[in-house]
Design a protein around this motif. Structure first.
Motif, PDB file in Angstrom:
ATOM      1  N   THR A  23       0.932  -1.111   0.121  1.00 52.43           N
ATOM      2  CA  THR A  23      -0.486   0.527  -0.085  1.00 52.43           C
ATOM      3  C   THR A  23       0.847   1.624  -0.134  1.00 52.43           C
ATOM      4  O   THR A  23       1.390   1.487   0.702  1.00 52.43           O
ATOM      5  CB  THR A  23      -0.571   0.053   1.111  1.00 52.43           C
ATOM      6  OG1 THR A  23      -1.817  -1.014   1.044  1.00 52.43           O
ATOM      7  CG2 THR A  23      -1.579   1.261   1.223  1.00 52.43           C
ATOM      8  N   THR A  24       1.044   2.156  -0.736  1.00 55.75           N
ATOM      9  CA  THR A  24       1.151   3.269  -1.010  1.00 55.75           C
ATOM     10  C   THR A  24       0.412   4.491  -1.115  1.00 55.75           C
ATOM     11  O   THR A  24      -0.951   3.789  -1.816  1.00 55.75           O
ATOM     12  CB  THR A  24       2.786   3.131  -2.414  1.00 55.75           C
ATOM     13  OG1 THR A  24       1.365   3.447  -3.182  1.00 55.75           O
ATOM     14  CG2 THR A  24       3.365   2.045  -2.083  1.00 55.75           C
ATOM     15  N   VAL A  25       0.542   5.678  -0.813  1.00 49.69           N
ATOM     16  CA  VAL A  25      -0.310   6.818  -0.901  1.00 49.69           C
ATOM     17  C   VAL A  25       0.652   7.866  -1.180  1.00 49.69           C
ATOM     18  O   VAL A  25       2.075   8.536  -1.402  1.00 49.69           O
ATOM     19  CB  VAL A  25      -0.478   7.479   0.518  1.00 49.69           C
ATOM     20  CG1 VAL A  25      -0.193   7.645   1.263  1.00 49.69           C
ATOM     21  CG2 VAL A  25      -2.296   8.750   0.006  1.00 49.69           C
ATOM     22  N   ARG A  26      -0.122   9.296  -2.643  1.00 51.16           N
ATOM     23  CA  ARG A  26       0.268   9.877  -2.741  1.00 51.16           C
ATOM     24  C   ARG A  26       0.148  11.009  -2.025  1.00 51.16           C
ATOM     25  O   ARG A  26      -0.466  11.191  -1.417  1.00 51.16           O
ATOM     26  CB  ARG A  26       0.217  10.353  -4.014  1.00 51.16           C
ATOM     27  CG  ARG A  26       0.762  11.491  -4.573  1.00 51.16           C
ATOM     28  CD  ARG A  26       0.422  12.269  -5.985  1.00 51.16           C
ATOM     29  NE  ARG A  26       0.950  13.268  -7.031  1.00 51.16           N
ATOM     30  CZ  ARG A  26       0.356  13.656  -7.772  1.00 51.16           C
ATOM     31  NH1 ARG A  26      -0.198  12.864  -8.884  1.00 51.16           N
ATOM     32  NH2 ARG A  26       1.566  14.180  -8.572  1.00 51.16           N
ATOM     33  N   VAL A  27       1.582  11.953  -1.615  1.00 54.91           N
ATOM     34  CA  VAL A  27       1.366  13.073   0.160  1.00 54.91           C
ATOM     35  C   VAL A  27       1.537  14.285  -1.176  1.00 54.91           C
ATOM     36  O   VAL A  27       1.068  15.572  -0.536  1.00 54.91           O
ATOM     37  CB  VAL A  27       1.828  12.499   0.596  1.00 54.91           C
ATOM     38  CG1 VAL A  27       2.076  11.241   1.041  1.00 54.91           C
ATOM     39  CG2 VAL A  27       3.921  12.256  -0.044  1.00 54.91           C
ATOM     40  N   ASP A  28       1.975  14.887  -2.470  1.00 62.92           N
ATOM     41  CA  ASP A  28       1.875  15.995  -2.811  1.00 62.92           C
ATOM     42  C   ASP A  28       0.536  15.877  -3.560  1.00 62.92           C
ATOM     43  O   ASP A  28      -0.189  15.024  -3.739  1.00 62.92           O
ATOM     44  CB  ASP A  28       3.588  15.333  -3.391  1.00 62.92           C
ATOM     45  CG  ASP A  28       2.810  14.817  -4.818  1.00 62.92           C
ATOM     46  OD1 ASP A  28       2.404  14.237  -5.180  1.00 62.92           O
ATOM     47  OD2 ASP A  28       3.857  16.126  -6.003  1.00 62.92           O
ATOM     48  N   SER A  29       0.541  17.572  -4.620  1.00 64.45           N
ATOM     49  CA  SER A  29      -0.624  17.400  -5.228  1.00 64.45           C
ATOM     50  C   SER A  29       0.685  18.038  -6.574  1.00 64.45           C
ATOM     51  O   SER A  29       1.467  19.306  -6.849  1.00 64.45           O
ATOM     52  CB  SER A  29      -1.153  18.897  -4.521  1.00 64.45           C
ATOM     53  OG  SER A  29      -1.933  18.401  -3.914  1.00 64.45           O
ATOM     54  N   ASP A  30      -0.012  18.018  -7.500  1.00 64.18           N
ATOM     55  CA  ASP A  30       0.556  18.382  -9.315  1.00 64.18           C
ATOM     56  C   ASP A  30      -0.013  19.959  -8.911  1.00 64.18           C
ATOM     57  O   ASP A  30      -1.412  20.248  -9.393  1.00 64.18           O
ATOM     58  CB  ASP A  30      -0.415  17.273 -10.013  1.00 64.18           C
ATOM     59  CG  ASP A  30       0.186  17.817 -11.775  1.00 64.18           C
ATOM     60  OD1 ASP A  30       0.620  18.786 -12.110  1.00 64.18           O
ATOM     61  OD2 ASP A  30       0.049  17.307 -11.997  1.00 64.18           O
ATOM     62  N   GLY A  31       0.858  20.821  -8.864  1.00 67.88           N
ATOM     63  CA  GLY A  31       0.298  22.472  -8.956  1.00 67.88           C
ATOM     64  C   GLY A  31       0.384  22.350  -9.578  1.00 67.88           C
ATOM     65  O   GLY A  31      -0.997  23.467 -10.411  1.00 67.88           O
ATOM     66  N   ALA A  32       0.879  22.441 -11.342  1.00 69.21           N
ATOM     67  CA  ALA A  32       0.378  22.779 -12.979  1.00 69.21           C
ATOM     68  C   ALA A  32      -0.995  22.053 -13.005  1.00 69.21           C
ATOM     69  O   ALA A  32      -2.421  23.155 -13.489  1.00 69.21           O
ATOM     70  CB  ALA A  32       1.506  21.654 -13.836  1.00 69.21           C
ATOM     71  N   ALA A  33      -1.467  21.696 -12.167  1.00 70.74           N
ATOM     72  CA  ALA A  33      -2.635  20.722 -12.742  1.00 70.74           C
ATOM     73  C   ALA A  33      -4.326  21.799 -11.686  1.00 70.74           C
ATOM     74  O   ALA A  33      -5.738  21.452 -12.417  1.00 70.74           O
ATOM     75  CB  ALA A  33      -2.946  18.870 -11.762  1.00 70.74           C
ATOM     76  N   VAL A  34      -3.528  21.935  -9.954  1.00 71.77           N
ATOM     77  CA  VAL A  34      -3.947  22.955  -9.667  1.00 71.77           C
ATOM     78  C   VAL A  34      -4.043  24.702  -9.900  1.00 71.77           C
ATOM     79  O   VAL A  34      -5.205  24.799 -10.402  1.00 71.77           O
ATOM     80  CB  VAL A  34      -3.712  23.046  -8.501  1.00 71.77           C
ATOM     81  CG1 VAL A  34      -4.585  23.352  -7.150  1.00 71.77           C
ATOM     82  CG2 VAL A  34      -4.077  21.476  -7.808  1.00 71.77           C
ATOM     83  N   PHE A  35      -3.140  24.503  -9.900  1.00 68.12           N
ATOM     84  CA  PHE A  35      -2.992  26.429 -10.423  1.00 68.12           C
ATOM     85  C   PHE A  35      -3.109  26.571 -11.796  1.00 68.12           C
ATOM     86  O   PHE A  35      -2.983  27.689 -11.911  1.00 68.12           O
ATOM     87  CB  PHE A  35      -2.051  26.982  -9.389  1.00 68.12           C
ATOM     88  CG  PHE A  35      -1.924  26.391  -8.361  1.00 68.12           C
ATOM     89  CD1 PHE A  35      -2.771  27.549  -7.409  1.00 68.12           C
ATOM     90  CD2 PHE A  35      -1.198  25.763  -7.899  1.00 68.12           C
ATOM     91  CE1 PHE A  35      -2.862  27.247  -6.103  1.00 68.12           C
ATOM     92  CE2 PHE A  35      -1.410  25.718  -5.699  1.00 68.12           C
ATOM     93  CZ  PHE A  35      -2.474  26.158  -5.378  1.00 68.12           C
ATOM     94  N   GLY A  36      -2.065  25.649 -12.701  1.00 67.18           N
ATOM     95  CA  GLY A  36      -2.056  25.847 -13.839  1.00 67.18           C
ATOM     96  C   GLY A  36      -0.788  26.610 -14.379  1.00 67.18           C
ATOM     97  O   GLY A  36       0.243  26.564 -13.206  1.00 67.18           O
TER      98      GLY A  36
END
Length: 294
Positions: free
Chosen positions: A170-183
């Motif tokens: 089991t793994t989980v992603r702990v970051d977010s894609d800044g390009a997808a969120v803010f463009g």
């Protein structure tokens, strides 16, 4: 054939029994001082193999628990940044609606534009949020900020997300894609706010930006929902790890921890037996001078 029992035979047998009794007492005293049944692999080879396996599981569970704590911190940092970003965009939307009022004069429009510029700077700061020196919206990138000059995204999230392992599979992603969120660049939310400011300071149609602004707000809220779901996964994993650690600790205790009361009682019995054996040996084994000289 009948074996002949001599004085030396009795002596050797008695001394061997006394030595065995002393060895048993020494083993019991070692168990009392350490609190463990097994102080050397030779004490119980089969139990030693089980101990090694359980201690390996215990070390893995401890590492998984540390990973889960780190994942919680990452996701909490992102949650805080996205919550602030959503609040910022809601405020911008209110200002855009106000800017659509045709009765506003140049001074009022300039005030709205200045406030939106300040909100844009705050939003950019939130997009460059870090945790322990790492940009939480830039994946594994080591760039100093998630968004550089011209609002260009400098991260590496699509092919290199930051993940934490919570169990063997089991793994989980702990970051977010800044390009997808803010463009990024001209298509970023920051450029959108610049366009709104330009419209307020000029003669542009300010309310025409509401559709794009609402779309950006929806993107932020969707990412907030995703982060919340991942936080729930981590919380569930932490609960499962706590149960697993308790089970492993219980199993280890069952194998290696002594029954203190039982060991004390057995040691006292061995001491009584040893003292009795010494007394009996002293009476039975009374060597003559000739036996001593031999």
């Amino acid at each position: 054939m009948i074996n002949r029992v001599t004085h030396q035979t009795v002596q050797r047998s008695t001394l061997a029994n006394l030595q065995q009794n002393l060895g048993t007492m020494a083993k019991l005293q070692a168990q009392m001082s350490s609190g463990k049944k097994i102080n050397a692999p030779s004490d119980d080879p089969a139990a030693t193999a089980d101990l090694l396996r359980l201690r390996g599981e215990q070390r893995a569970e401890t590492q998984y628990a540390r990973n889960a704590e780190d994942a919680t911190s990452w996701l909490a940092t992102i949650d805080g940044a996205l919550t602030s970003s959503a609040a910022t965009l809601r405020r911008v939307r209110d200002l855009v609606v106000q800017g659509g009022d045709g009765a506003l004069g140049p001074v009022s429009r300039e005030a709205l534009a200045a406030e939106i510029e300040g909100l844009r700077d705050g939003l950019l700061e939130q997009a460059n949020t870090t945790f322990l020196g790492r940009n939480v919206f830039a994946g594994t990138s080591d760039a100093p900020a998630s968004f550089g000059p011209g609002y260009t995204f400098t991260g590496a999230t699509t092919d290199a997300p930051v993940v934490r392992q919570l169990s063997g599979n089991t793994t989980v992603r702990v970051d977010s894609d800044g390009a997808a969120v803010f463009g990024t660049g001209a298509g970023s939310v920051f450029q959108l706010l610049d366009d709104i400011v330009t419209s307020l300071r000029g003669t542009g149609d300010v309310p025409s930006h509401l559709t794009a602004l609402d779309a950006r707000m929806d993107t932020v809220l969707m990412e907030l929902s995703s982060v919340g779901a991942r936080q729930n996964r981590v919380s569930s994993a932490q609960e499962a790890l706590a149960d697993a650690q308790l089970t492993t600790k219980t199993q280890l205790g069952a194998i290696e921890d002594i029954d203190l009361a039982g060991v004390i009682l057995e040691l006292q019995m061995q001491e009584v037996a040893y003292q009795g054996a010494l007394g009996a040996a002293g009476k039975v084994l009374q060597p003559t001078l000739m036996e001593f000289l031999r």
